[in-house]
Scaffold this active site. Structure first.
Site: not given
Length: 402
Positions: A110, A113, A167
């Site tokens: 993640s 991102k 997230s």
């Protein structure tokens, strides 16, 4: 002809040797990174990374081309952690303070991102209200989600907070779609173009969220470039330090509002924290990006492939930040290249890209340029010779788990 000349010039600049600050390892010897013992874990087999491109491994400095440890001469030993690769850099000057395998390929989870944020934040009005679609909700079952609902109406800012605090993978899909103006696949293409513009040549996104995808890789060095672009955005800095927010009620979908909290423990437990991003998949293990300020100095840490014991990802990041703050302000083993630098090098001097330079302001993030995809972007920088090589290479890909 002009395009070929630019490509050849860029290749020459990237290949040129350049002086760097004395590092903990010579060009001939690899110094092992200090590693903390980690518990044995059952995990999927790691995917085969793409073939190494020598020009990409010296971006930022020749000393960064190592699988082992690189630190300034006479620096105290960095802490032993479980991350397979990491890097510490100054957000403002761009000087790299040290790293372990900074240009080794890793799986992002993640922290990808952040690339989405660096790409789409300048494109989207945070006050605009938009509708989440059924396609946005298409994520791996059981993977991280903030709780948006198809047909729900949310401000762009709420979706960003859902992405960065919790997230949310459905939030990533929505932002990639909205930022591209078409769909999330177009958003991923824009992310790869932005990675190239920032100089993150080892980064290839396949999903906007960081959910594992075939051929998806990054490096600790690339993550530092991406993080620097994010922290140059005031809106990102505000989001990254937000501790909690409300996801509003969606009456038409009969869902109640609820509160979410920031999952990045650094902002609660580390004095001077500026925020960052956590990540985890079974394949990537724990990944982390964090930044903090101390004594008027802002540092960023990036790490890949960590285990959560004996220290969690953010704690490993905090330990590396502590180490970085002990180093002199002029300590350096390389530098973070500037946005656009690797794509506009026709007039650059031969040592410009590899040598640590004078302090520079944090790179500004802007809309990704339109153009060709990631693979063409890499070959354009590498020059005519590397173009011929890369033309025959295929990403070796294996299925990765969520």
């Amino acid at each position: 002809m002009r395009a070929a000349l630019l490509a050849a010039t860029a290749s020459a600049v990237l290949l040129a040797p350049a002086p760097v600050a004395a590092a903990g390892a010579s060009a001939q010897a690899t110094v092992r990174c200090p590693r903390a013992p980690a518990p044995a874990m059952s995990r999927p087999p790691r995917p085969s990374p793409p073939p190494a491109v020598p020009e990409q491994r010296v971006v930022g400095g020749a000393a960064l081309d190592t699988t082992g440890l690189v630190v300034p001469a006479d620096a105290a030993a960095p802490p032993a952690i479980t991350a397979t690769s990491w890097l510490v850099a100054d957000l403002d000057s761009g000087q790299v303070l040290g790293g372990c395998g900074p240009h080794e390929y890793g799986t992002p989870a993640s922290v990808q991102k952040l690339l989405l944020a660096a790409t789409m934040l300048p494109r989207l009005d945070p006050k605009q209200t938009v509708t989440v679609t059924e396609d946005d909700m298409f994520i791996e079952p059981g993977s991280s989600a903030v709780g948006l609902v198809a047909g729900g109406r949310y401000t762009i800012e709420t979706i960003w907070l859902g992405l960065l605090l919790n997230s949310g993978n459905e939030a990533a899909n929505a932002l990639a779609r909205l930022g591209s103006g078409t769909d999330s696949a177009a958003g991923v293409r824009a992310m790869n173009e932005q990675a190239h513009r920032l100089g993150a040549l080892q980064t290839h996104a396949v999903t906007p969220s960081g959910l594992d995808g075939r051929g998806q890789f990054t490096s600790a060095y690339d993550l530092a470039l991406i993080a620097r672009a994010c922290f140059a955005e005031p809106t990102f800095r505000r989001y990254a330090l937000t501790q909690e927010t409300e996801i509003p009620t969606q009456a038409a979908q009969r869902t109640k509002g609820f509160q979410i909290q920031n999952e990045n423990q650094l902002i609660y437990r580390y004095p001077g924290a500026l925020g960052g991003k956590t990540g985890f998949t079974d394949l990537a293990r724990h990944t982390y990006v964090g930044a903090a300020e101390r004594g008027g100095r802002r540092l960023v840490v990036t790490l890949l492939g960590a285990e959560s014991a004996p220290l969690r990802g953010w704690e490993q990041g905090a330990a590396l930040l502590d180490w970085g703050f002990t180093l002199p302000r002029n300590a350096s083993v390389g530098r973070l290249v500037e946005a656009g630098e690797l794509t506009a090098t026709a007039s650059a001097t031969p040592s410009a890209l590899a040598a640590p330079g004078a302090p520079r302001p944090a790179a500004a993030s802007g809309p990704a340029r339109t153009g060709s995809g990631w693979l063409w972007s890499v070959t354009a920088v590498s020059g005519a010779g590397v173009l011929a090589l890369l033309g025959g290479l295929l990403w070796r890909r294996r299925r990765r788990l969520p």
